[in-house]
Write a protein that holds these residues in place. Sequence first.
Motif, PDB file in Angstrom:
ATOM      1  N   UNK A  27       0.760  -1.232   0.000  1.00  0.00           N
ATOM      2  CA  UNK A  27       0.000   0.000   0.000  1.00  0.00           C
ATOM      3  C   UNK A  27       0.791   1.284   0.000  1.00  0.00           C
ATOM      4  N   UNK A  28       2.091   1.254   0.099  1.00  0.00           N
ATOM      5  CA  UNK A  28       2.955   2.431   0.129  1.00  0.00           C
ATOM      6  C   UNK A  28       2.645   3.380   1.271  1.00  0.00           C
ATOM      7  N   UNK A  29       1.927   2.900   2.268  1.00  0.00           N
ATOM      8  CA  UNK A  29       1.759   3.491   3.598  1.00  0.00           C
ATOM      9  C   UNK A  29       1.279   4.918   3.748  1.00  0.00           C
ATOM     10  N   UNK A  30       1.791   5.874   3.022  1.00  0.00           N
ATOM     11  CA  UNK A  30       1.450   7.282   3.268  1.00  0.00           C
ATOM     12  C   UNK A  30      -0.030   7.536   3.012  1.00  0.00           C
ATOM     13  N   UNK A  31      -0.586   8.444   3.776  1.00  0.00           N
ATOM     14  CA  UNK A  31      -1.989   8.827   3.631  1.00  0.00           C
ATOM     15  C   UNK A  31      -2.085  10.156   2.876  1.00  0.00           C
ATOM     16  N   UNK A  32      -3.266  10.417   2.345  1.00  0.00           N
ATOM     17  CA  UNK A  32      -3.516  11.692   1.699  1.00  0.00           C
ATOM     18  C   UNK A  32      -2.692  11.898   0.444  1.00  0.00           C
ATOM     19  N   UNK A  33      -2.278  13.151   0.240  1.00  0.00           N
ATOM     20  CA  UNK A  33      -1.570  13.527  -0.983  1.00  0.00           C
ATOM     21  C   UNK A  33      -0.282  12.737  -1.170  1.00  0.00           C
ATOM     22  N   UNK A  34       0.482  12.537  -0.080  1.00  0.00           N
ATOM     23  CA  UNK A  34       1.760  11.818  -0.201  1.00  0.00           C
ATOM     24  C   UNK A  34       1.538  10.406  -0.732  1.00  0.00           C
ATOM     25  N   UNK A  49      11.617   1.565  -6.541  1.00  0.00           N
ATOM     26  CA  UNK A  49      12.267   0.986  -5.363  1.00  0.00           C
ATOM     27  C   UNK A  49      11.612   1.537  -4.104  1.00  0.00           C
ATOM     28  N   UNK A  50      11.820   0.814  -3.016  1.00  0.00           N
ATOM     29  CA  UNK A  50      11.315   1.241  -1.708  1.00  0.00           C
ATOM     30  C   UNK A  50      12.270   0.747  -0.628  1.00  0.00           C
ATOM     31  N   UNK A  51      12.331   1.497   0.463  1.00  0.00           N
ATOM     32  CA  UNK A  51      13.140   1.141   1.624  1.00  0.00           C
ATOM     33  C   UNK A  51      12.222   0.871   2.811  1.00  0.00           C
ATOM     34  N   UNK A 104      16.001   5.777  -7.217  1.00  0.00           N
ATOM     35  CA  UNK A 104      14.985   4.852  -7.712  1.00  0.00           C
ATOM     36  C   UNK A 104      13.703   4.899  -6.882  1.00  0.00           C
ATOM     37  N   UNK A 105      13.818   5.454  -5.680  1.00  0.00           N
ATOM     38  CA  UNK A 105      12.614   5.631  -4.867  1.00  0.00           C
ATOM     39  C   UNK A 105      11.752   6.763  -5.441  1.00  0.00           C
TER      40      UNK A 105
END
Length: 149
Positions: A27-34, A49-51, A104-105
């Motif tokens: 889900x890429x965690x961030x809420x709202x606009x981010x 990519x993700x960390x 890459x993020x």
Amino acid sequence: MTEKEYWDDFVKKSGLEDEAKYAGDFGFEARGFAGTERLASVLAGKKTAAFFSYASFAVDNEELPLSDEYYIVLGADREPLCIIKTTSVQVLPYDQVTWEMAQKEGEDSSLEEWRQKTRENLEEEGDLVGFDFTPDLKLIYMEFKVVHR
């Protein structure tokens, strides 16, 4: 469409059948606009990519991601948006992340900006999960590509 229906559609269209290892949703965690911005970056191929902190996986006793796993990326309402495939997974200390990796993020304009933002996030996460930030804190670095939309 449910996650299962989305996965079944991907497997049928890709012809992978038993070769595709479904590892869960993402889900890429961030809420709202981010969060919306991150999802748009994934769908556009800008974010590849993700960390993650190793400590968060350890505290929850979760298995680490592996190369060649598939994840359904979910939107804010848990609707399936795409499927990503992990292409590389590494565990490395925070202070050994290179600009090439951070780039890459797809979120920062320099390694220094990435380090500052990531350190702040890790310090907040550490307060919640129970670890202290140190420059040698282990991170999980996962590269991926969108394979189905």
